[in-house]
Design an enzyme around this catalytic site. Sequence first.
Site, PDB file in Angstrom:
ATOM      1  N   ASP A 119       8.553   1.333   6.688  1.00 34.01           N
ATOM      2  CA  ASP A 119       8.998   1.549   5.313  1.00 34.01           C
ATOM      3  C   ASP A 119       8.115   0.729   4.380  1.00 34.01           C
ATOM      4  O   ASP A 119       8.203  -0.503   4.357  1.00 34.01           O
ATOM      5  CB  ASP A 119      10.461   1.143   5.164  1.00 34.01           C
ATOM      6  CG  ASP A 119      11.071   1.622   3.850  1.00 34.01           C
ATOM      7  OD1 ASP A 119      10.296   1.911   2.913  1.00 34.01           O
ATOM      8  OD2 ASP A 119      12.300   1.704   3.756  1.00 34.01           O
ATOM      9  N   ASP A 321       5.015   6.167  -1.120  1.00 34.52           N
ATOM     10  CA  ASP A 321       6.154   5.786  -0.284  1.00 34.52           C
ATOM     11  C   ASP A 321       6.111   6.521   1.050  1.00 34.52           C
ATOM     12  O   ASP A 321       5.874   7.727   1.094  1.00 34.52           O
ATOM     13  CB  ASP A 321       7.459   6.098  -1.016  1.00 34.52           C
ATOM     14  CG  ASP A 321       8.683   5.700  -0.221  1.00 34.52           C
ATOM     15  OD1 ASP A 321       8.761   4.528   0.192  1.00 34.52           O
ATOM     16  OD2 ASP A 321       9.562   6.557  -0.010  1.00 34.52           O
TER      17      ASP A 321
END
Length: 441
Positions: A119, A321
Amino acid sequence: MALYTTATTTAFLLLSLLISTAQADGPCPLTSSGDSELPLLHIYGKCSPFHPPKTESWTDTVIHMAAKDSARLTYLSSLVAKKPTSVPIASGQQALNIGNYVVRVKLGTPGQLMFMVLDTSNDEAWVPCSGCSGCSSTVFSPNVSSTYASLDCSMAECGQIRGLSCPATGTSPCLFNQSYGGDSSFSATLSHDSLSLAPDVLSNFAFGCINSISGGSVPPQGLLGLGRGPMSLISQSGSLYNGVFSYCLPSFKSYYFSGSMKLGLTGQPKNIRTTPLLRNPHRPSLYYVNLTGISVGRVLVPIAPELLAFNPNTGAGTIIDSGTVITRFVQLVYTGIRDEFRKQIGGSISSLGAFDTCFTATNDASAPAVTLHFTGMDLRLPMENTLIHSSSGSVACLAMAAAPSNVNSVLNVIANLQQQNLRILFDLPNSRLGIARELCN
């Protein structure tokens, strides 16, 4: 100068089609090819220990994954909200969403194998530990690691964790609580142990040892944060990786669906186009870039500059992201892209799941290319990064959507579907992000 794809490709192939027609191009990459390089697996890929529902087609799985993006976008928007009171979660907690890519690491001495979610918008690492209530069957066992140590509230790292529950005075274990995915939460003890990444070993790596989980959204074997905060892997590795890493996400056409993550300067591409990384002092972990415009075909979409501009006071701008499935733009930006795309393809338009611009897919080549314009670099998306096909293959959809409409909706997010078969380089010391074409599998 744009980054171009080579031969024409179909967009998204179903998992059943991959299994029946593709040729295996090698075994699952259980070890690295050398240096500080790790195999990077899609959580539902053939080489991953996690599997999608057997009753779903691959297209349905992608659509369901994309449907969870709204929760993640709400979380990302809450991170950059100007007023903490507008965050739609409890004070001191964070809400994420299920990750899409995992890496194979070992934790402890001797090393225990874990598949941890990557992440780029999160800092901390955490894993489920033995004795955990509500965890999966695969957990880390601290009692068999000779290098494990739990931390108490006097340690400096303890003050860098969200959801902290340390007392004002006295000593006690460094415990924290966080929410995850909107419907789940966990409690953990901040701990130290050895983390093995390919040939490298990070001693005294700080992570959360999960004691209990509520809900079903927490990744079964934990999460590895790649943000820029003090508790992230990049910050904790110090001079070992020099603040440099890259990843390459494989195409859905890949039989084994495995890419790679490279840590440190060694093996990174030499000739690569770059754009500056921007830093938001209010949320320094996020990787902001300066998106200046979007073209559909040869048409530069008319977009008000303030809808793309980086604004650290409001959190507005564009981030890269790894945990969002499809690229999301604030409503007015997306509407401009969508309307120009519809205009150029002509014909009737339908919807499919989260996608509102679908059409009869007689020929992908007839669809216009989408080009993202950044400061110093243009990225022309290949069709496999632009379209998603229905299960029958007769319908194709623009694989982008609008961000959820809420008071904090100011972020544009370049997601992992649009990053496939690209080497994405994060160079923190030089504050730059690089993108180069690469066959990732």
